[in-house]
Enzyme design. Structure first.
Site, PDB file in Angstrom:
ATOM      1  CG  ASN A   6      -2.289  -1.205   1.091  1.00 51.94           C
ATOM      2  OD1 ASN A   6      -2.535  -1.483   2.068  1.00 51.94           O
ATOM      3  ND2 ASN A   6      -2.473  -1.504   0.305  1.00 51.94           N
ATOM      4  CB  CYS A   7       3.371   2.162   2.041  1.00 53.80           C
ATOM      5  SG  CYS A   7       3.716   1.200   2.889  1.00 53.80           S
TER       6      CYS A   7
END
Ligand code: SF4
Ligand code: SF4
Lengths: 135, 403
Positions: free
Chosen positions: B139-140
Protein backbone atom coordinates in the site's frame (compact mmCIF):
# COMPACT_ATOMS: atom_id res chain seq x y z
CA UNK A 1 53.96 -23.84 -51.53
CA UNK A 2 54.34 -21.17 -48.86
CA UNK A 3 52.23 -20.07 -45.94
CA UNK A 4 51.79 -16.67 -44.42
CA UNK A 5 49.71 -15.62 -41.42
CA UNK A 6 48.58 -12.04 -41.71
CA UNK A 7 46.09 -9.61 -40.23
CA UNK A 8 44.03 -7.63 -42.69
CA UNK A 9 42.30 -4.42 -41.70
CA UNK A 10 39.65 -3.26 -44.13
CA UNK A 11 38.43 0.32 -44.29
CA UNK A 12 34.60 0.57 -44.17
CA UNK A 13 34.43 1.16 -47.93
CA UNK A 14 35.86 -2.28 -48.62
CA UNK A 15 33.69 -4.25 -46.24
CA UNK A 16 31.27 -6.22 -48.37
CA UNK A 17 33.59 -6.34 -51.39
CA UNK A 18 34.46 -9.77 -52.88
CA UNK A 19 38.14 -9.43 -52.01
CA UNK A 20 38.76 -12.93 -50.75
CA UNK A 21 37.15 -14.25 -53.92
CA UNK A 22 39.74 -12.41 -56.02
CA UNK A 23 42.57 -13.69 -53.86
CA UNK A 24 41.44 -17.23 -54.50
CA UNK A 25 40.49 -16.88 -58.12
CA UNK A 26 43.04 -14.40 -59.51
CA UNK A 27 46.06 -15.36 -57.41
CA UNK A 28 45.38 -19.04 -56.86
CA UNK A 29 45.81 -18.69 -53.10
CA UNK A 30 44.31 -20.87 -50.42
CA UNK A 31 42.75 -18.80 -47.74
CA UNK A 32 42.13 -20.05 -44.24
CA UNK A 33 40.27 -17.57 -42.06
CA UNK A 34 41.50 -17.84 -38.48
CA UNK A 35 39.47 -15.01 -37.02
CA UNK A 36 37.16 -12.33 -38.31
CA UNK A 37 35.34 -9.29 -37.01
CA UNK A 38 33.28 -6.82 -38.94
CA UNK A 39 31.38 -4.07 -37.22
CA UNK A 40 28.77 -2.23 -39.34
CA UNK A 41 30.08 1.18 -40.44
CA UNK A 42 33.44 0.37 -38.95
CA UNK A 43 36.48 -1.41 -40.18
CA UNK A 44 36.70 -5.13 -40.63
CA UNK A 45 39.56 -7.32 -39.45
CA UNK A 46 40.51 -10.71 -40.76
CA UNK A 47 43.25 -12.94 -39.46
CA UNK A 48 44.06 -15.30 -42.32
CA UNK A 49 46.55 -17.89 -43.31
CA UNK A 50 47.37 -17.58 -47.00
CA UNK A 51 49.08 -20.40 -48.82
CA UNK A 52 50.23 -20.56 -52.43
CA UNK A 53 53.24 -19.97 -54.65
CA UNK A 54 55.69 -17.41 -53.34
CA UNK A 55 55.16 -15.01 -56.26
CA UNK A 56 51.41 -15.26 -56.05
CA UNK A 57 51.50 -14.67 -52.31
CA UNK A 58 53.49 -11.48 -52.82
CA UNK A 59 51.22 -10.37 -55.68
CA UNK A 60 48.12 -11.13 -53.65
CA UNK A 61 49.39 -9.05 -50.74
CA UNK A 62 50.33 -6.23 -53.14
CA UNK A 63 46.79 -6.39 -54.55
CA UNK A 64 45.35 -6.03 -51.04
CA UNK A 65 47.59 -3.10 -50.20
CA UNK A 66 46.70 -1.38 -53.48
CA UNK A 67 43.03 -1.64 -52.50
CA UNK A 68 43.72 0.15 -49.21
CA UNK A 69 43.74 -2.91 -46.97
CA UNK A 70 46.22 -2.67 -44.10
CA UNK A 71 48.38 -5.80 -44.01
CA UNK A 72 50.28 -6.78 -40.87
CA UNK A 73 52.07 -9.97 -40.03
CA UNK A 74 50.32 -11.80 -37.20
CA UNK A 75 53.18 -11.31 -34.77
CA UNK A 76 52.39 -7.60 -34.52
CA UNK A 77 48.90 -8.20 -33.48
CA UNK A 78 48.96 -8.19 -29.68
CA UNK A 79 48.16 -4.86 -28.13
CA UNK A 80 49.29 -3.83 -24.67
CA UNK A 81 47.02 -1.09 -23.37
CA UNK A 82 49.41 0.77 -21.18
CA UNK A 83 46.69 2.87 -19.59
CA UNK A 84 44.88 -0.25 -18.40
CA UNK A 85 48.01 -1.96 -17.09
CA UNK A 86 48.44 -1.88 -13.31
CA UNK A 87 51.98 -3.27 -13.48
CA UNK A 88 50.95 -6.19 -11.32
CA UNK A 89 53.44 -8.45 -13.18
CA UNK A 90 51.01 -11.41 -13.33
CA UNK A 91 51.74 -11.80 -17.05
CA UNK A 92 55.50 -11.94 -16.64
CA UNK A 93 55.91 -15.68 -15.99
CA UNK A 94 53.40 -16.38 -18.79
CA UNK A 95 55.41 -14.73 -21.54
CA UNK A 96 57.92 -17.10 -23.17
CA UNK A 97 59.88 -14.47 -25.11
CA UNK A 98 60.22 -11.70 -22.50
CA UNK A 99 58.20 -9.41 -24.76
CA UNK A 100 56.59 -8.51 -21.46
CA UNK A 101 59.25 -7.60 -18.94
CA UNK A 102 59.67 -5.78 -15.62
CA UNK A 103 62.16 -3.13 -14.65
CA UNK A 104 63.07 -4.53 -11.24
CA UNK A 105 63.91 -1.09 -9.84
CA UNK A 106 60.67 0.66 -10.73
CA UNK A 107 58.70 -2.61 -10.78
CA UNK A 108 57.02 -1.32 -13.94
CA UNK A 109 56.08 -3.56 -16.83
CA UNK A 110 56.79 -2.80 -20.47
CA UNK A 111 55.97 -4.51 -23.73
CA UNK A 112 58.26 -4.95 -26.68
CA UNK A 113 56.32 -5.60 -29.85
CA UNK A 114 59.41 -6.85 -31.66
CA UNK A 115 59.84 -9.72 -29.22
CA UNK A 116 56.18 -10.74 -29.20
CA UNK A 117 55.38 -13.88 -31.17
CA UNK A 118 51.62 -13.52 -30.62
CA UNK A 119 51.40 -16.84 -28.81
CA UNK A 120 48.51 -15.33 -26.78
CA UNK A 121 49.60 -17.02 -23.56
CA UNK A 122 49.39 -13.74 -21.67
CA UNK A 123 45.89 -12.80 -22.78
CA UNK A 124 43.78 -14.72 -20.27
CA UNK A 125 46.25 -13.99 -17.47
CA UNK A 126 45.75 -10.23 -17.35
CA UNK A 127 42.98 -9.39 -14.85
CA UNK A 128 42.49 -5.91 -16.33
CA UNK A 129 42.25 -6.83 -20.03
CA UNK A 130 45.31 -4.73 -20.72
CA UNK A 131 46.50 -7.31 -23.24
CA UNK A 132 44.37 -7.77 -26.30
CA UNK A 133 44.50 -9.78 -29.47
CA UNK A 134 43.47 -7.42 -32.22
CA UNK A 135 41.32 -9.11 -34.78
CA UNK B 1 60.94 11.95 23.17
CA UNK B 2 57.67 10.21 22.32
CA UNK B 3 55.26 12.30 20.27
CA UNK B 4 51.49 12.42 20.17
CA UNK B 5 49.22 12.37 17.15
CA UNK B 6 47.99 15.81 18.17
CA UNK B 7 51.52 17.19 18.04
CA UNK B 8 52.07 15.62 14.62
CA UNK B 9 48.82 17.17 13.37
CA UNK B 10 49.94 20.61 14.59
CA UNK B 11 53.12 20.17 12.58
CA UNK B 12 51.15 19.05 9.51
CA UNK B 13 48.94 22.15 9.78
CA UNK B 14 51.91 24.47 10.04
CA UNK B 15 53.67 22.75 7.15
CA UNK B 16 56.51 21.50 9.36
CA UNK B 17 55.81 17.77 9.43
CA UNK B 18 58.45 15.42 8.08
CA UNK B 19 56.79 12.69 6.04
CA UNK B 20 58.52 9.83 4.23
CA UNK B 21 57.31 6.65 2.54
CA UNK B 22 57.76 3.15 3.92
CA UNK B 23 60.56 2.69 1.37
CA UNK B 24 62.36 5.91 2.30
CA UNK B 25 62.28 5.20 6.05
CA UNK B 26 64.33 2.02 5.56
CA UNK B 27 67.55 3.88 4.79
CA UNK B 28 66.90 6.56 7.39
CA UNK B 29 66.56 4.02 10.21
CA UNK B 30 69.48 2.05 8.85
CA UNK B 31 71.79 5.08 8.79
CA UNK B 32 70.61 7.05 11.79
CA UNK B 33 69.06 4.41 14.01
CA UNK B 34 65.44 4.10 15.10
CA UNK B 35 65.75 6.64 17.89
CA UNK B 36 66.88 9.49 15.69
CA UNK B 37 64.50 8.44 12.93
CA UNK B 38 61.61 8.68 15.39
CA UNK B 39 62.80 12.11 16.49
CA UNK B 40 63.25 13.44 12.97
CA UNK B 41 60.40 11.83 11.04
CA UNK B 42 56.74 12.30 11.95
CA UNK B 43 54.84 10.09 9.54
CA UNK B 44 55.59 7.06 7.36
CA UNK B 45 53.17 6.41 4.51
CA UNK B 46 52.38 2.91 3.25
CA UNK B 47 50.43 1.63 0.28
CA UNK B 48 48.95 -1.42 -1.36
CA UNK B 49 47.03 -2.06 -4.59
CA UNK B 50 45.66 -5.54 -5.07
CA UNK B 51 42.49 -7.54 -5.69
CA UNK B 52 40.38 -7.67 -2.53
CA UNK B 53 37.32 -9.88 -2.95
CA UNK B 54 35.59 -8.91 0.28
CA UNK B 55 34.74 -5.48 -1.07
CA UNK B 56 31.49 -3.87 -2.06
CA UNK B 57 29.41 -0.75 -1.95
CA UNK B 58 26.01 0.28 -0.69
CA UNK B 59 23.81 2.92 -2.20
CA UNK B 60 20.72 4.88 -1.42
CA UNK B 61 19.09 5.29 -4.81
CA UNK B 62 16.54 7.97 -3.93
CA UNK B 63 12.79 7.32 -3.93
CA UNK B 64 10.82 6.95 -7.13
CA UNK B 65 7.43 8.48 -7.76
CA UNK B 66 5.31 6.48 -7.05
CA UNK B 67 7.44 4.70 -4.50
CA UNK B 68 8.98 1.26 -4.90
CA UNK B 69 10.20 -1.04 -2.14
CA UNK B 70 13.19 -2.83 -3.61
CA UNK B 71 13.83 -4.34 -0.17
CA UNK B 72 12.72 -7.96 -0.43
CA UNK B 73 12.53 -7.66 -4.21
CA UNK B 74 15.26 -7.96 -6.83
CA UNK B 75 17.72 -5.46 -8.21
CA UNK B 76 20.54 -5.41 -10.74
CA UNK B 77 23.10 -2.81 -11.84
CA UNK B 78 24.26 -3.50 -15.43
CA UNK B 79 22.69 -6.96 -14.92
CA UNK B 80 24.85 -7.68 -11.86
CA UNK B 81 22.59 -8.71 -8.95
CA UNK B 82 22.60 -6.54 -5.83
CA UNK B 83 21.60 -7.45 -2.31
CA UNK B 84 18.16 -6.11 -1.51
CA UNK B 85 17.49 -7.27 2.04
CA UNK B 86 17.61 -3.71 3.34
CA UNK B 87 15.23 -0.73 3.33
CA UNK B 88 13.18 0.36 0.30
CA UNK B 89 15.90 1.97 -1.82
CA UNK B 90 19.10 0.85 -0.10
CA UNK B 91 21.06 -1.79 -2.02
CA UNK B 92 24.47 -3.42 -1.71
CA UNK B 93 26.67 -4.73 -4.50
CA UNK B 94 29.54 -7.11 -3.85
CA UNK B 95 32.76 -7.18 -5.86
CA UNK B 96 32.42 -10.84 -6.88
CA UNK B 97 28.74 -10.72 -7.96
CA UNK B 98 28.09 -11.92 -11.52
CA UNK B 99 25.21 -11.42 -13.96
CA UNK B 100 22.77 -14.34 -13.85
CA UNK B 101 23.50 -15.04 -17.52
CA UNK B 102 27.29 -15.11 -17.13
CA UNK B 103 28.38 -18.58 -18.27
CA UNK B 104 30.76 -18.79 -15.28
CA UNK B 105 32.90 -21.90 -15.63
CA UNK B 106 30.44 -23.74 -17.91
CA UNK B 107 33.14 -23.67 -20.57
CA UNK B 108 36.29 -23.93 -18.49
CA UNK B 109 38.08 -21.69 -17.82
CA UNK B 110 35.46 -18.93 -17.80
CA UNK B 111 36.43 -15.38 -18.70
CA UNK B 112 34.31 -13.55 -16.08
CA UNK B 113 34.26 -10.39 -18.13
CA UNK B 114 32.07 -8.20 -15.97
CA UNK B 115 30.99 -8.33 -12.35
CA UNK B 116 30.37 -6.29 -9.24
CA UNK B 117 33.89 -4.87 -9.17
CA UNK B 118 33.45 -3.56 -12.70
CA UNK B 119 30.11 -1.94 -11.80
CA UNK B 120 31.85 -0.11 -8.95
CA UNK B 121 34.68 1.00 -11.27
CA UNK B 122 32.18 2.21 -13.89
CA UNK B 123 30.20 4.18 -11.32
CA UNK B 124 33.34 5.76 -9.87
CA UNK B 125 34.38 6.69 -13.42
CA UNK B 126 31.17 8.74 -13.64
CA UNK B 127 29.41 6.36 -16.01
CA UNK B 128 25.70 5.68 -15.95
CA UNK B 129 24.72 2.10 -15.25
CA UNK B 130 21.38 0.43 -15.86
CA UNK B 131 19.32 -0.08 -12.72
CA UNK B 132 16.56 -2.65 -12.91
CA UNK B 133 14.40 -3.64 -9.98
CA UNK B 134 11.29 -5.61 -9.22
CA UNK B 135 9.13 -5.42 -6.12
CA UNK B 136 6.01 -7.12 -4.79
CA UNK B 137 4.10 -3.89 -4.16
CA UNK B 138 2.52 -2.68 -0.93
CA UNK B 139 0.00 0.00 0.00
CA UNK B 140 2.79 2.40 0.87
CA UNK B 141 5.14 1.30 -1.95
CA UNK B 142 2.83 0.42 -4.86
CA UNK B 143 5.32 0.32 -7.71
CA UNK B 144 6.51 -3.07 -8.94
CA UNK B 145 9.07 -2.37 -11.62
CA UNK B 146 11.88 0.02 -12.32
CA UNK B 147 14.25 0.28 -15.30
CA UNK B 148 16.42 3.37 -15.54
CA UNK B 149 19.93 4.75 -15.96
CA UNK B 150 21.65 5.93 -12.83
CA UNK B 151 25.03 7.41 -11.96
CA UNK B 152 26.75 8.20 -8.69
CA UNK B 153 25.69 11.82 -8.72
CA UNK B 154 22.02 10.78 -8.85
CA UNK B 155 22.33 8.80 -5.63
CA UNK B 156 21.99 10.11 -2.11
CA UNK B 157 24.75 8.02 -0.59
CA UNK B 158 27.31 5.82 -2.31
CA UNK B 159 29.62 4.18 0.18
CA UNK B 160 32.44 1.73 -0.38
CA UNK B 161 32.33 -0.77 2.47
CA UNK B 162 34.84 -3.59 2.42
CA UNK B 163 34.57 -6.27 5.11
CA UNK B 164 38.10 -7.55 4.47
CA UNK B 165 40.95 -5.66 2.84
CA UNK B 166 44.62 -5.12 3.23
CA UNK B 167 45.83 -8.59 4.21
CA UNK B 168 48.92 -8.56 6.39
CA UNK B 169 51.08 -10.91 4.30
CA UNK B 170 49.77 -13.65 2.02
CA UNK B 171 50.43 -17.04 0.48
CA UNK B 172 52.67 -17.56 -2.52
CA UNK B 173 50.69 -19.81 -4.86
CA UNK B 174 52.19 -22.69 -6.83
CA UNK B 175 50.87 -25.78 -8.60
CA UNK B 176 52.41 -29.18 -7.85
CA UNK B 177 50.05 -31.12 -10.11
CA UNK B 178 50.51 -32.08 -13.76
CA UNK B 179 47.74 -29.85 -15.06
CA UNK B 180 47.43 -26.09 -15.41
CA UNK B 181 45.08 -24.59 -12.80
CA UNK B 182 43.19 -21.29 -12.69
CA UNK B 183 42.94 -19.63 -9.30
CA UNK B 184 42.36 -16.28 -7.65
CA UNK B 185 46.16 -16.12 -7.58
CA UNK B 186 46.21 -16.32 -11.36
CA UNK B 187 47.04 -19.11 -13.78
CA UNK B 188 49.43 -21.59 -12.22
CA UNK B 189 51.45 -23.77 -14.55
CA UNK B 190 51.97 -27.43 -13.62
CA UNK B 191 55.00 -28.76 -11.74
CA UNK B 192 55.99 -25.47 -10.13
CA UNK B 193 55.80 -23.62 -13.47
CA UNK B 194 55.33 -20.27 -11.79
CA UNK B 195 54.88 -18.80 -8.32
CA UNK B 196 52.43 -15.92 -7.80
CA UNK B 197 52.48 -13.65 -4.77
CA UNK B 198 50.17 -10.92 -3.53
CA UNK B 199 51.53 -8.33 -1.14
CA UNK B 200 53.32 -5.00 -1.39
CA UNK B 201 55.86 -6.37 1.11
CA UNK B 202 57.86 -3.55 2.68
CA UNK B 203 55.27 -0.99 1.53
CA UNK B 204 52.25 -2.91 2.79
CA UNK B 205 50.40 -1.12 5.63
CA UNK B 206 50.06 -3.88 8.22
CA UNK B 207 53.57 -5.22 7.61
CA UNK B 208 54.87 -1.83 8.79
CA UNK B 209 52.85 -1.94 11.99
CA UNK B 210 52.89 -5.67 12.73
CA UNK B 211 51.21 -5.47 16.16
CA UNK B 212 48.67 -2.77 15.16
CA UNK B 213 50.17 -0.26 17.60
CA UNK B 214 49.09 2.79 15.58
CA UNK B 215 46.61 1.42 13.02
CA UNK B 216 43.26 0.89 14.70
CA UNK B 217 39.54 1.44 14.51
CA UNK B 218 38.94 5.02 13.43
CA UNK B 219 42.22 5.45 11.55
CA UNK B 220 41.80 7.74 8.55
CA UNK B 221 43.24 6.20 5.39
CA UNK B 222 43.71 6.73 1.66
CA UNK B 223 40.96 4.59 0.13
CA UNK B 224 40.36 4.21 -3.58
CA UNK B 225 41.81 7.64 -4.25
CA UNK B 226 39.62 9.35 -1.64
CA UNK B 227 39.57 9.26 2.12
CA UNK B 228 38.22 6.45 4.19
CA UNK B 229 38.34 4.97 7.64
CA UNK B 230 39.12 1.69 9.30
CA UNK B 231 35.89 0.61 10.97
CA UNK B 232 36.77 -2.78 12.41
CA UNK B 233 39.19 -5.63 12.01
CA UNK B 234 38.59 -7.39 8.71
CA UNK B 235 36.98 -10.80 8.52
CA UNK B 236 39.40 -13.70 9.05
CA UNK B 237 41.60 -11.35 11.13
CA UNK B 238 44.15 -13.76 12.52
CA UNK B 239 46.80 -12.04 14.64
CA UNK B 240 48.02 -15.27 16.26
CA UNK B 241 49.97 -16.74 13.33
CA UNK B 242 53.68 -17.50 13.53
CA UNK B 243 55.81 -14.35 13.53
CA UNK B 244 59.47 -13.62 12.91
CA UNK B 245 61.80 -12.01 15.46
CA UNK B 246 60.87 -8.67 13.90
CA UNK B 247 57.22 -9.31 14.80
CA UNK B 248 56.23 -9.71 11.16
CA UNK B 249 53.71 -12.51 10.52
CA UNK B 250 55.04 -15.32 8.33
CA UNK B 251 51.61 -16.00 6.80
CA UNK B 252 48.34 -14.19 6.17
CA UNK B 253 47.41 -12.55 9.49
CA UNK B 254 45.65 -9.26 10.25
CA UNK B 255 42.99 -7.75 8.00
CA UNK B 256 40.96 -4.52 7.95
CA UNK B 257 37.35 -3.56 7.37
CA UNK B 258 37.25 -0.15 5.70
CA UNK B 259 34.67 2.38 4.63
CA UNK B 260 34.63 5.59 2.60
CA UNK B 261 32.61 7.90 0.37
CA UNK B 262 32.62 6.37 -3.11
CA UNK B 263 31.78 9.74 -4.66
CA UNK B 264 35.25 11.02 -3.75
CA UNK B 265 37.08 8.03 -5.18
CA UNK B 266 38.71 7.47 -8.54
CA UNK B 267 38.73 4.64 -11.10
CA UNK B 268 42.53 4.79 -11.03
CA UNK B 269 42.43 3.28 -7.53
CA UNK B 270 39.35 1.06 -7.74
CA UNK B 271 39.47 -1.36 -10.62
CA UNK B 272 37.27 -4.24 -11.62
CA UNK B 273 39.34 -7.37 -12.21
CA UNK B 274 38.64 -10.65 -14.02
CA UNK B 275 40.49 -13.80 -13.03
CA UNK B 276 40.14 -16.42 -15.73
CA UNK B 277 38.55 -19.58 -14.36
CA UNK B 278 37.93 -17.95 -11.00
CA UNK B 279 35.71 -14.89 -11.13
CA UNK B 280 35.44 -11.14 -10.78
CA UNK B 281 36.72 -8.95 -8.01
CA UNK B 282 37.72 -5.40 -7.17
CA UNK B 283 41.30 -4.16 -6.97
CA UNK B 284 41.52 -1.58 -4.21
CA UNK B 285 44.16 1.03 -3.52
CA UNK B 286 44.78 1.67 0.17
CA UNK B 287 47.36 3.84 1.90
CA UNK B 288 47.75 4.13 5.64
CA UNK B 289 49.83 6.73 7.49
CA UNK B 290 51.87 5.50 10.44
CA UNK B 291 52.72 8.16 13.03
CA UNK B 292 56.26 7.64 14.32
CA UNK B 293 55.27 8.08 17.94
CA UNK B 294 58.40 6.43 19.30
CA UNK B 295 61.52 4.46 18.54
CA UNK B 296 59.79 1.08 18.56
CA UNK B 297 57.31 2.12 15.88
CA UNK B 298 60.12 3.62 13.78
CA UNK B 299 61.93 0.29 13.98
CA UNK B 300 58.86 -1.58 12.71
CA UNK B 301 58.48 0.71 9.70
CA UNK B 302 62.08 0.00 8.68
CA UNK B 303 61.12 -3.55 7.72
CA UNK B 304 62.59 -4.60 4.36
CA UNK B 305 61.48 -7.10 1.73
CA UNK B 306 64.33 -9.42 2.73
CA UNK B 307 62.93 -9.59 6.28
CA UNK B 308 59.38 -10.50 5.27
CA UNK B 309 58.67 -14.16 4.58
CA UNK B 310 55.65 -15.74 2.94
CA UNK B 311 54.61 -19.40 2.83
CA UNK B 312 54.60 -21.17 -0.54
CA UNK B 313 51.33 -23.08 -0.82
CA UNK B 314 50.21 -25.70 -3.33
CA UNK B 315 46.95 -24.57 -4.93
CA UNK B 316 46.35 -27.85 -6.77
CA UNK B 317 45.69 -29.82 -3.58
CA UNK B 318 46.91 -28.18 -0.35
CA UNK B 319 44.75 -25.06 -0.63
CA UNK B 320 41.52 -26.53 -2.06
CA UNK B 321 41.56 -29.52 0.29
CA UNK B 322 42.36 -27.30 3.26
CA UNK B 323 45.48 -29.27 4.09
CA UNK B 324 47.64 -27.03 6.26
CA UNK B 325 51.32 -26.63 5.59
CA UNK B 326 53.67 -24.81 3.29
CA UNK B 327 56.15 -26.25 0.81
CA UNK B 328 58.71 -23.56 1.58
CA UNK B 329 59.13 -20.03 2.84
CA UNK B 330 60.51 -17.26 0.64
CA UNK B 331 61.17 -13.57 1.19
CA UNK B 332 59.63 -10.73 -0.78
CA UNK B 333 63.12 -9.74 -1.90
CA UNK B 334 63.40 -13.14 -3.59
CA UNK B 335 59.87 -12.93 -5.01
CA UNK B 336 60.49 -9.47 -6.45
CA UNK B 337 63.75 -10.51 -8.08
CA UNK B 338 61.66 -12.47 -10.59
CA UNK B 339 62.63 -15.97 -9.49
CA UNK B 340 62.50 -18.17 -6.42
CA UNK B 341 64.21 -21.52 -6.01
CA UNK B 342 62.34 -24.49 -4.57
CA UNK B 343 63.76 -27.99 -4.44
CA UNK B 344 66.56 -26.82 -6.70
CA UNK B 345 64.13 -25.58 -9.32
CA UNK B 346 64.24 -21.96 -10.49
CA UNK B 347 60.65 -20.74 -10.68
CA UNK B 348 59.56 -17.46 -12.31
CA UNK B 349 57.38 -15.25 -10.11
CA UNK B 350 54.37 -13.12 -10.96
CA UNK B 351 52.67 -10.48 -8.87
CA UNK B 352 48.96 -10.15 -8.26
CA UNK B 353 49.33 -6.98 -6.20
CA UNK B 354 51.09 -4.07 -7.96
CA UNK B 355 54.21 -2.82 -6.23
CA UNK B 356 54.61 0.22 -8.47
CA UNK B 357 51.03 1.31 -7.73
CA UNK B 358 51.57 0.71 -4.00
CA UNK B 359 54.56 3.02 -4.24
CA UNK B 360 52.47 5.64 -6.04
CA UNK B 361 49.83 5.49 -3.28
CA UNK B 362 52.46 5.92 -0.55
CA UNK B 363 53.78 8.95 -2.46
CA UNK B 364 50.32 10.43 -3.00
CA UNK B 365 49.47 10.07 0.68
CA UNK B 366 52.80 11.67 1.59
CA UNK B 367 52.01 14.62 -0.69
CA UNK B 368 48.56 15.04 0.79
CA UNK B 369 49.95 15.10 4.31
CA UNK B 370 52.75 17.50 3.36
CA UNK B 371 50.19 19.78 1.74
CA UNK B 372 48.16 19.79 4.96
CA UNK B 373 45.22 18.11 3.21
CA UNK B 374 45.30 14.92 5.25
CA UNK B 375 45.42 14.88 9.05
CA UNK B 376 46.06 11.82 11.19
CA UNK B 377 43.52 10.38 13.58
CA UNK B 378 43.86 8.75 16.96
CA UNK B 379 42.24 5.29 16.83
CA UNK B 380 39.13 5.08 18.99
CA UNK B 381 39.80 1.42 19.77
CA UNK B 382 42.67 -0.94 18.97
CA UNK B 383 42.50 -3.90 16.60
CA UNK B 384 42.78 -7.27 18.33
CA UNK B 385 46.45 -8.18 18.44
CA UNK B 386 48.44 -11.23 19.54
CA UNK B 387 47.23 -11.10 23.15
CA UNK B 388 43.59 -11.33 22.05
CA UNK B 389 44.11 -15.02 21.39
CA UNK B 390 41.85 -14.75 18.35
CA UNK B 391 42.43 -17.52 15.84
CA UNK B 392 40.89 -18.36 12.54
CA UNK B 393 38.33 -21.17 12.62
CA UNK B 394 37.36 -23.49 9.83
CA UNK B 395 33.69 -24.46 9.50
CA UNK B 396 32.66 -27.40 11.62
CA UNK B 397 29.96 -29.04 9.51
CA UNK B 398 27.17 -30.72 11.41
CA UNK B 399 25.20 -33.43 9.60
CA UNK B 400 21.70 -32.37 8.61
CA UNK B 401 19.26 -35.24 9.19
CA UNK B 402 16.21 -35.46 6.96
CA UNK B 403 13.04 -34.80 9.00
S1 SF4 C 1 51.47 -13.00 -26.98
FE1 SF4 C 1 53.03 -14.42 -26.17
S2 SF4 C 1 54.97 -13.47 -26.75
FE2 SF4 C 1 53.42 -11.88 -27.00
S3 SF4 C 1 53.43 -10.78 -25.05
FE3 SF4 C 1 51.86 -12.36 -24.88
S4 SF4 C 1 52.88 -14.09 -23.94
FE4 SF4 C 1 54.50 -12.73 -24.68
S1 SF4 D 1 48.91 -8.82 -16.17
FE1 SF4 D 1 47.99 -7.08 -17.22
S2 SF4 D 1 47.92 -5.45 -15.66
FE2 SF4 D 1 49.33 -7.01 -14.91
S3 SF4 D 1 51.33 -6.29 -15.62
FE3 SF4 D 1 50.57 -7.71 -17.18
S4 SF4 D 1 49.54 -6.38 -18.67
FE4 SF4 D 1 49.82 -5.17 -16.81
Amino acid sequence: MQKKRIVLTFPPSLVGQPITYHLVKDYDLMLNILRATVTPNEQGRLVVELSGQRKQLDDGIAYLKALGVEVQSLAQDIKWHEEKCTHCTACIPACPTHALSVDRTTMEVSFSKEQCIACELCISVCPYRALEVLI
Amino acid sequence: MPKTIQEINEKIKSGKAVVVTAEEIIDIVHKKGAKRAAAEVDVVTTGTFGPMCSSGAYFNLGHTKPRIKIGGGTCTLNDVPCYTGLAAVDIFIGATALPDNDPRNAVFPGAFKYGGGHVIEDLVAGKSVRLKATAYGTNCYPRRELDTWISLKDMNEAVLFNPRNCYQNYNVAVNLSDKVIYTYMGRLQPRLGNANYCSAGQLSPLLNDPYYKTIGIGTRIFLGGGEGYIVWNGTQHNPSVKRGDNGVPRAGAGTLAVIGDLKQMSPAWLKGASFTGYGCTLTVGIGIPIPLLNEEIAQYTAVRDEDIYAPVVDYSKGYPELIPGAIAEVSYAQLKSGFITIEGKKIPTGGISSYSKAREIARLLKERILAGRFLLTQPVAPLPSVESGITFKTLNERPVKPK
